[in-house]
Design an enzyme around this catalytic site. Structure first.
Site, PDB file in Angstrom:
ATOM      1  N   ASP A  10      47.604  37.784  44.327  1.00 56.72           N
ATOM      2  CA  ASP A  10      47.701  38.591  43.236  1.00 56.72           C
ATOM      3  C   ASP A  10      46.357  39.313  43.417  1.00 56.72           C
ATOM      4  O   ASP A  10      45.369  38.977  44.327  1.00 56.72           O
ATOM      5  CB  ASP A  10      47.786  37.729  42.089  1.00 56.72           C
ATOM      6  N   SER A  11      46.045  40.208  42.691  1.00 56.74           N
ATOM      7  CA  SER A  11      44.907  41.178  42.580  1.00 56.74           C
ATOM      8  C   SER A  11      43.777  40.360  42.176  1.00 56.74           C
ATOM      9  O   SER A  11      42.509  40.544  42.285  1.00 56.74           O
ATOM     10  CB  SER A  11      45.007  42.378  41.680  1.00 56.74           C
ATOM     11  N   TYR A  42      45.200  46.664  40.846  1.00 58.90           N
ATOM     12  CA  TYR A  42      46.278  47.104  41.546  1.00 58.90           C
ATOM     13  C   TYR A  42      47.241  48.195  40.759  1.00 58.90           C
ATOM     14  O   TYR A  42      47.772  49.057  41.255  1.00 58.90           O
ATOM     15  CB  TYR A  42      47.223  46.187  42.365  1.00 58.90           C
ATOM     16  N   CYS A  74      52.389  38.797  41.863  1.00 59.05           N
ATOM     17  CA  CYS A  74      51.844  40.225  41.035  1.00 59.05           C
ATOM     18  C   CYS A  74      53.157  40.864  40.942  1.00 59.05           C
ATOM     19  O   CYS A  74      53.683  41.323  41.852  1.00 59.05           O
ATOM     20  CB  CYS A  74      50.856  40.842  42.173  1.00 59.05           C
ATOM     21  N   CYS A 187      53.272  41.319  33.747  1.00 63.62           N
ATOM     22  CA  CYS A 187      52.032  41.079  34.385  1.00 63.62           C
ATOM     23  C   CYS A 187      51.816  39.836  34.608  1.00 63.62           C
ATOM     24  O   CYS A 187      51.459  39.147  33.487  1.00 63.62           O
ATOM     25  CB  CYS A 187      51.036  42.217  34.309  1.00 63.62           C
TER      26      CYS A 187
END
Length: 297
Positions: A10-11, A42, A74, A187
């Site tokens: 994930d970011s 992102y 993500c 998200c």
């Protein structure tokens, strides 16, 4: 040799609840987590930037751990770049995470659904295709909320309950104004504030995410790849292009992981960059969620 079953990407911290959900389904699976904090967020990047950043970090994952599969925890990366990434890494099973539109369409009573996500996700044609395919008889109200993503990544784990409720209240009130009886957390970061969102939305609103579906899909993928042998990592590295680090960001710590894949504790959380303040935040997160802190990769 594959010492790691799943690597989660994930970011930042958003996908950790997804990793924990998978462990409930596959308690014996060994997992590692990498938050690509060097490229956070992102959700504000172009499609090509998302693909380039994600391909760079997947190369790092394959080179470092050679997992049996990667879970893109993500929604933004999954919606934007899942197919390009699968082409870049044809030998590596990649499981995506997309908004739970299909589930929302099943549980909504008044056919009014709220979708809370990043700007990149809510504006992407793939997201609209999910709506067209699975919720064509519903009204789907979309809200991109980069401020909430940033709050969760930077402040959540040292915040008070009232601060968390204050952070989610604008989104809850926004969906209430449209009469939504179901809200999708589109998200992965938002799964961290699911309980606060439920409280802010009220008893008449169902708040959902895709954790269970992703865990089940990952379990199915693992069954398919348990026969993999040494040498997979070479063919799985692909040709993803690197993207430059943002020199305007605060100076990052350069602690680097130097252990072997087999020495990593299950559920260890790594990031690609972090300031001293961020490291303290991440260590607090790991303590609260009972997962090991791995450091900066």
């Amino acid at each position: 040799m594959n010492c790691i079953d799943f690597a989660f990407l994930d970011s930042g911290t958003g996908g950790i609840p997804y990793m924990l959900a998978l462990k409930e389904v596959l308690p014996d699976a060994k997992c590692v987590y990498l938050g690509d904090t060097a490229h956070f967020p992102y959700g504000q990047k172009s499609n090509q930037e998302v693909t380039d950043c994600a391909s760079e970090v997947i190369q790092t994952i394959v080179r470092t751990w050679n997992p049996k599969a990667v879970v893109i925890a993500c929604n933004t990366i999954s919606v934007t770049a899942l197919e390009p990434l699968r082409k870049l890494f044809p030998s590596l099973p990649i499981i995506g995470t997309v908004p739970a539109v299909k589930l929302a369409a099943k549980v909504t009573r008044n056919k009014r659904i709220g979708l809370l996500a990043t700007n990149a996700t809510v504006n992407h044609p793939y997201c609209q295709k999910l709506v067209d395919d699975f919720a064509s008889d519903c009204t789907v109200i979309k809200r991109g909320d980069p401020e909430l993503v940033s709050f969760i990544e930077k402040k959540l784990f040292t915040s008070t309950e009232e601060e968390r409720l204050e952070a989610v209240r604008p989104a809850a009130e926004f969906f209430a104004s449209y009469g939504c009886d179901t809200v999708i957390l589109g998200c992965t970061h938002f799964t961290h504030i699911a309980s606060e969102m439920k409280k802010a939305c009220g008893a008449g609103v169902t708040v959902i995410d895709s954790r269970d579906g992703v865990a089940r899909q990952a379990a199915r993928q693992l069954e398919k790849v348990t026969h993999l042998e040494n040498g997979t990592s070479d063919s799985a590295q692909g040709t993803g292009q690197s993207s430059p680090k943002d020199s305007s960001q605060p100076q990052k710590q350069e602690e680097k992981f130097s252990g072997s894949p087999s020495s990593i504790s299950d559920l260890t959380f790594f990031v690609t960059a972090a300031t001293e303040d961020e490291i303290r935040e991440y260590k607090s997160l790991c303590k609260n969620m009972n997962i090991p802190w791995g450091g900066v990769l």
